[in-house]
Design an enzyme around this catalytic site. Structure first.
Site, mmCIF file in Angstrom:
data_model
loop_
_atom_site.group_PDB
_atom_site.id
_atom_site.type_symbol
_atom_site.label_atom_id
_atom_site.label_comp_id
_atom_site.label_asym_id
_atom_site.label_seq_id
_atom_site.Cartn_x
_atom_site.Cartn_y
_atom_site.Cartn_z
ATOM 1 N N ILE A 162 -1.702 -3.829 6.340
ATOM 2 C CA ILE A 162 -1.105 -2.506 6.504
ATOM 3 C C ILE A 162 -1.106 -2.199 8.000
ATOM 4 O O ILE A 162 -2.074 -2.482 8.695
ATOM 5 C CB ILE A 162 -1.943 -1.413 5.792
ATOM 6 N N GLU A 163 -0.017 -1.637 8.481
ATOM 7 C CA GLU A 163 0.062 -1.177 9.872
ATOM 8 C C GLU A 163 0.315 0.322 9.858
ATOM 9 O O GLU A 163 1.130 0.816 9.089
ATOM 10 C CB GLU A 163 1.201 -1.867 10.616
ATOM 11 N N ILE A 164 -0.395 1.027 10.737
ATOM 12 C CA ILE A 164 -0.113 2.437 10.997
ATOM 13 C C ILE A 164 0.270 2.498 12.471
ATOM 14 O O ILE A 164 -0.408 1.915 13.318
ATOM 15 C CB ILE A 164 -1.341 3.339 10.745
ATOM 16 N N PHE A 212 3.496 2.070 8.349
ATOM 17 C CA PHE A 212 3.692 3.495 8.129
ATOM 18 C C PHE A 212 3.596 4.226 9.460
ATOM 19 O O PHE A 212 2.763 3.911 10.302
ATOM 20 C CB PHE A 212 2.624 4.057 7.178
#
Length: 172
Positions: free
Chosen positions: A130-132, A86
């Site tokens: 999850i990657e930000i 994201f």
């Protein structure tokens, strides 16, 4: 019929990512309270437990595992593992919030031509990565005309021929 090599299936967008979870309640809590997704109506015709969430133009479909005790859980954060990413506005704010929520994360930085991209990786309750990131710092540059490891030479030649045909159509 003329082949469309750039979009052979005529796809328009990413619709959803489907994830099997140990605890539907814990996953709903995580995706709504950590990532900001909103629960949306799910068809009643499904004969299994799940939830649909939506935000940022995509859906997250959560599916309750039929055998949660035997689901493998990843504990090591590995940026090279399967993940969804994201985009965010301010990385420092995201990192601070994750720490306040007690979510372990790993920070990385990618550099390309003097441009830096910050990345934060962490797990959802079931160990899905999850990657930000602030990936929009790096411009998207098509590899047109360049050989790419993931493309065969045949596909590359077809793509170049198609581009040449498009150029000829545009020129008077």
């Amino acid at each position: 019929m003329k082949e469309n090599l750039e979009n052979p299936l005529r796809l328009t967008s990413l619709n959803h990512v489907s994830l099997v979870c140990r605890s539907l309640e814990k996953s709903i809590d995580f995706y709504t309270n950590v990532l900001g997704f909103v629960p949306v109506r799910r068809p009643n015709s499904f004969n299994f437990d799940g939830a649909w969430l939506f935000s940022y133009g995509i859906g997250i479909h959560l599916l309750q595992s039929e055998d949660p005790e035997h689901m493998m859980k990843k504990s090591k954060i590995d940026p090279k593992d399967n993940h969804i990413s994201f985009q965010c506005e301010i990385m420092a704010v995201v990192e601070k919030k994750l720490k306040e929520m007690g979510i372990e994360c790993m920070r990385q930085m990618v550099e390309e031509g003097g441009i830096h991209v910050d990345q934060l990786f962490f797990h959802d309750p079931d160990g899905f990565m999850i990657e930000i990131c602030n990936c929009d710092n790096i411009p998207i540059v098509p590899l047109s005309g360049e050989a790419v490891r993931s493309c065969s030479q045949v596909n590359l030649q077809k793509k170049m021929q198609h581009q040449q045909q498009q150029i000829q159509v545009v020129q008077p």
